[in-house]
Motif scaffolding. Sequence first.
Motif: not given
Length: 475
Positions: A182, A185, A189, A256
């Motif tokens: 997480e 990711k 992003n 990802v």
Amino acid sequence: MTSQQQRAAIYARISSDLSQEAAGVRRQIEACRELAAQENYEIVNVYQDNDISAMNARKLRPGFEGLMAEVTRGRLDAVLVWQTSRLVRSRPDRARVIETFREASTSIVPVKGPRMDLTSAYGRLITDLMTTFDTAESEVKSERVIAAAAQRAADGRPASKLGFGWRKGADGAYEVDPGEAEVVKRIINDVRAEVPLRAICRALNAEKVPLPRSGVAWQPVTVRSLVLRASNVAQRVHHIGRPTEVFYEARWPPLVDTRAWEEACAVLKSPDRFTRVQRGAPRKWLLSYGVGVCGVCDGPLRGKAMKDGRTPARPTYQCDRRGCVSRGLLQVDESVRAAVIARLSQPDVVAGVEAALARRQDDDGAAASKLKNVEVKLEDAAVLYSNGTITALQLATISDSLVPERNRLAALMPTSAPSGLSAVLAAAGGIEAVWDVATVVERHALLEELGACVTILPTGGGRFKPATLTVEFAF
């Protein structure tokens, strides 16, 4: 020393010492001292190179160079070694040792092996043959290691521990670590949204998000390296950054989506993000963008003041492309100073540099034209990406191939920094005094005139190792 004693030096070397305790070289030195006592040699010096391979003749071995200098001066009758492979592994070094020892009438006396008298043709033949086998042994071993690494890559297995984002399951296979995945990711992003790397780091540090490796705080170089990993999309890269680079499907799950990763990589590799010293702007760091290079990926170095929250800022040089290397600025600059002074102390340097500077003036126009062409190609690639003609990964590939060439050509452009190498050499007070009072701009200009290239190699940690820094001069 009695009339029967001969003057000898001991040389010891070990290629890999993970503990950095030098136990291997100590054992070699002890065995050589025992042989010296048996053969009635007077040991006048001991040289050693710990944790340094001898296969690459271009790699600096401080102990070996010190030994060769003493042999050249005719101060030694013999050099004692554990085996000939400790002294010589590469072909260039073999030829150099045979010729230098022949001229100085110096013998090689191994603990394990016959004495080698290099003053005779037969002795040189035996030395050449034996050290050839040493070279072949290393080359065969290297081929096995290279073949095994290539097979491991083709099988999609990692070269070592996979790293942040994965963990090993009960069956020993890698699986996604939900918490770490997480974080990856989120970072990707944020990069896609063009959030500054320092802002990403501030947020991660404020939330006390665990780091991928040892350290006290997230740094932009850490974030950049994490994003650019092809392993994020289950891709195994072999010979990364080389002309022979190849991608394989990996045996671990991706973290990802491929498109998201490509877009984040394109943002980080965009030419618009490249930072360079502006013409005429004061130079703060001696080796950044032009003279210093990373010994892993050949990327430029940048200067940075590191802060860990507990100690004052510690200036360092870092690889600006991938963060491959980082080294204390003060130790590096001091090593460069010593290398420059040593080079300028050689009588041939003035004539060589002045002739090269005259030739360089003729090349400036051609280099400027090439630089313009490369910059136009980079601009065209950015337009093609914005039009949707090429993908983000294609843009990144184009940038990777053109940006190093642009940087190289930009470094060739004439600067406004003063030249005057002859004046430096003739100045009162000596070369050291001139260097110590010179500005960073003046020192950098002198390095350029000498055609200097300072390469920082990776190290296993610990204290600064001079062997991990090479300074080469074109003149």
